[in-house]
Write an enzyme that holds these catalytic residues in place. Structure first.
Site, PDB file in Angstrom:
ATOM      1  N   GLU A   1       0.756  -1.286  -0.004  1.00  0.00           N
ATOM      2  CA  GLU A   1      -0.136   0.038   0.092  1.00  0.00           C
ATOM      3  C   GLU A   1       0.869   1.322  -0.014  1.00  0.00           C
ATOM      4  O   GLU A   1       1.923   1.353   1.093  1.00  0.00           O
ATOM      5  CB  GLU A   1      -0.755  -0.061   1.158  1.00  0.00           C
ATOM      6  CG  GLU A   1      -1.948   1.100   1.262  1.00  0.00           C
ATOM      7  CD  GLU A   1      -2.702   1.264   2.404  1.00  0.00           C
ATOM      8  OE1 GLU A   1      -3.415   2.261   2.611  1.00  0.00           O
ATOM      9  OE2 GLU A   1      -2.459   0.337   3.266  1.00  0.00           O
TER      10      GLU A   1
ATOM     11  N   ARG B   1       5.761 -13.402   9.175  1.00  0.00           N
ATOM     12  CA  ARG B   1       6.424 -12.156   9.019  1.00  0.00           C
ATOM     13  C   ARG B   1       7.776 -12.127   9.778  1.00  0.00           C
ATOM     14  O   ARG B   1       8.167 -12.768  10.577  1.00  0.00           O
ATOM     15  CB  ARG B   1       5.614 -10.870   9.301  1.00  0.00           C
ATOM     16  CG  ARG B   1       5.229 -10.980  10.894  1.00  0.00           C
ATOM     17  CD  ARG B   1       4.508  -9.797  11.234  1.00  0.00           C
ATOM     18  NE  ARG B   1       4.956  -8.266  10.644  1.00  0.00           N
ATOM     19  CZ  ARG B   1       4.177  -7.335  10.547  1.00  0.00           C
ATOM     20  NH1 ARG B   1       2.897  -7.495  11.025  1.00  0.00           N
ATOM     21  NH2 ARG B   1       4.679  -6.368  10.068  1.00  0.00           N
TER      22      ARG B   1
ATOM     23  N   LYS C   1       4.259   1.151  11.074  1.00  0.00           N
ATOM     24  CA  LYS C   1       4.470   2.386  10.198  1.00  0.00           C
ATOM     25  C   LYS C   1       3.979   3.630  10.960  1.00  0.00           C
ATOM     26  O   LYS C   1       4.705   4.758  10.749  1.00  0.00           O
ATOM     27  CB  LYS C   1       3.372   2.315   8.909  1.00  0.00           C
ATOM     28  CG  LYS C   1       3.892   1.459   7.895  1.00  0.00           C
ATOM     29  CD  LYS C   1       2.867   1.625   7.025  1.00  0.00           C
ATOM     30  CE  LYS C   1       3.421   0.582   5.497  1.00  0.00           C
ATOM     31  NZ  LYS C   1       2.541   0.692   4.422  1.00  0.00           N
TER      32      LYS C   1
END
Length: 583
Positions: free
Chosen positions: A57, A292, A302
């Site tokens: 994204e 992950r 983020k």
């Protein structure tokens, strides 16, 4: 840089091997996306054995966790004669910007990967599919698989249920199809404010999987999009758009991190319903999940990275202390070192935390065979060779890289006055200290053996000069070099010829291995010594062009800063020490 390591099997490779062996994807058709069923079935045979995708994204900068996904998806496509798409999942207009798109493109290419195959560029945007997604949504409404809900977001959240209690049906769940379709079209036409209506899938409010309790497909957002402007005021939810995007691009293996595992049934439900309605063609993408990257001594959220930047704890998104790819690049990390790191940590379905030292060692291993050597003095004290003629300049030389035995050599002068590291002299040395102290013999690396004869102090009692005498018959590379055995060797640069440089000594940004564990304030774990700036002296002849890297002997690997360094004014960043100092 390092050669690519040999392929190591993992559960994803096993899945792909079995799929190819069974012929599951053999003979499938492909057309440039968006390609719903009618377009796909009219296309040619797909030349790619598999298709994967890296779908960021564009709402922030890539970090080391993204590098694992990049290397995995592009690497699998490369190894199986497939194609990996770069797709921007830009379904949230309030957070996405062209700046992030450009940064992502640049850094994926910097890592060494390309989405251009045989002249065809496979870079896509979710916003390319907005019209197709909307038409698919109308078909779900018409088939009774979706409805328009008038509950607020808080009401939907309250009636969704819990992990142990089922949800409650919306009072609008059984509204007539024609009414939902008309409302959906009015939503698109901009007749309702934000949050007034939402389109929901009709699945099962009693499902034990909370993701199947009538998830939202579209929400109203009167916001300008970075690519489509104000053409839309309803935007698809990521969980609805993502599987459709995969299908529209002919993705075979949709590889996600483990947090999406619970959403896989919803992923499959969407694709199966659209296939039944003739909107998509088989074979359909399949989703697979891997663990992950959890790396010690960093944060990759983020939100937390943005906080570090906006509150001034670091100097921008490419601060060399950040785990962003832009920061790692500026720090001196190479594409080869990051690929090597990702290969070493492997791929699994089990969560684990990787120690930061594994990343650091990958950089050392990547640079050691190729980095040019040089000498730098970062905490200087003057050494005067009292019996060396003041007007004499004697040339010395050393290999540019000791691994290249027949390679070029670098030359630098030996003079009466030198800079040495302050730590290379002790007035009162501890045991097993083999460098300079009164009466001791050491070798000036690439030069002569010298004997310390004294030193001077200032009024504050600080040592300002060290004096020594050289032994003329002991020059390195001559028969007399081994005549006198010494236990220590020190590096040096000529005081008259050294290049002054600003040197930034970077270290880990956090003192704690898990700075954001639990509810603790990660800002309290910031390392106050994560960046120190010193005035150093470099070996003459160094050209500090931005991005150029060296191993400074005995000190570590350093790189000329990408933004601030120039030949006239060198600014050097320490990438990594020669050994792990955090053990």
């Amino acid at each position: 840089m390092t050669t690519e390591p040999a392929l190591v099997s993992n559960f994803l490779r096993t899945i792909i091997d079995n799929d190819l062996k069974s012929g599951q994807y053999q003979g499938r058709q492909w057309a440039p996306p968006p390609s719903p069923a009618a377009v796909r079935l009219a296309g040619a045979i797909d030349p790619a054995r598999i298709r994967t995708r890296f779908p960021p994204e564009p709402n922030g900068y890539l970090h080391i966790g993204h590098a694992k996904s990049i290397c995995l998806n592009f690497g699998l496509a490369r190894d199986y004669q497939g194609i990996c798409h770069l797709r921007f999942d830009d379904t949230n207009p309030e957070k996405e910007e062209d700046e992030y798109v450009r940064a992502i493109i640049e850094l994926v290419q910097w890592l060494g990967f390309s989405w251009t195959v045989d002249g065809a560029e496979h870079q896509y945007f979710a916003s390319d599919y907005f019209e197709t997604l909307y038409q698919f949504a109308e078909s779900l409404v018409q088939a009774g698989h979706a409805y328009v809900d008038e509950q607020s977001a808080d009401q939907m959240r309250a009636t969704r249920g819990t992990l142990t209690e089922p949800g409650t049906n919306s009072p609008w769940r059984d509204r007539p199809m024609a009414e939902s379709l008309a409302l959906l079209r009015d939503m698109r036409a901009g007749k309702y404010p934000d949050g007034a209506l939402a389109l929901r899938a009709r699945i099962d409010m009693g499902s034990p999987n909370i993701n199947l309790r009538d998830p939202v497909l579209y929400r109203i957002r009167h916001a300008s999009h970075h690519r489509t402007g104000d053409a839309w005021c309803i935007y698809p939810m990521y969980s609805w758009a993502h599987p459709v995007e995969d299908a529209l691009e002919g993705i075979t293996h949709s590889i996600c991190t483990l947090e999406f595992e619970d959403q896989r049934p919803y992923y499959d439900w969407i694709l199966e319903r659209l296939t039944e309605l003739g909107q998509l063609a088989a074979p359909l993408p399949r989703q697979y999940e891997f663990a992950r990257l959890n790396l010690s001594y960093v944060v990759t959220s983020k939100r937390k990275l943005r906080q570090l930047v906006l509150e001034g704890h670091v100097q921008g998104w490419d601060d060399p202390r950040l785990p962003t790819l832009a920061g790692l690049r500026r720090r001196g990390y190479t594409p080869g070192s990051i690929r090597l790191f990702c290969d070493r940590i492997g791929v699994s379905k089990a969560d684990s935390r990787i120690d930061y030292s594994v990343l650091e060692q990958a950089l050392r291993d990547d640079l050691d065979p190729v980095a040019a050597r040089a000498v730098a003095v970062l905490d200087p004290i003057k050494l005067i060779i009292t019996n060396f003629p003041a007007d004499l300049t004697e040339p010395c030389s050393a290999p540019v890289n000791p691994h290249d035995h027949d390679g070029p050599r670098r030359e630098f002068p030996l003079t009466r006055e030198l800079w040495i590291e302050r730590d290379d002299f002790r007035e009162d040395p501890p045991k097993k200290y083999f460098r300079l102290f009164p009466g001791n013999l050491v070798r000036l690396k690439y030069g002569y053996v010298v004997r310390c004869t004294g030193f001077l102090k200032n009024e504050q009692g600080e040592i300002t000069e060290v004096h020594c005498e050289y032994l003329p018959e002991t020059r390195s590379g001559t028969p007399g070099a081994d005549a006198i055995k010494v236990k220590g060797a020190i590096t040096w640069v000529s005081a008259a010829h050294a290049v002054a440089a600003e040197v930034r000594l970077y270290d880990r940004l956090f003192r704690e291995a898990h700075p954001d564990r639990g509810d603790q304030d990660f800002l309290q774990a910031i390392n106050p010594d994560s960046c120190r700036t010193v005035q150093g002296w470099l070996e003459p002849g160094i050209q500090a062009e931005p991005g150029h890297c060296w191993q400074f002997e005995r000190l570590g690997y350093f790189v000329a800063d990408r933004h601030d360094s120039s030949i006239e004014r060198p600014v050097i960043n320490r990438a990594i020490t020669l050994r792990d100092t955090w053990i």
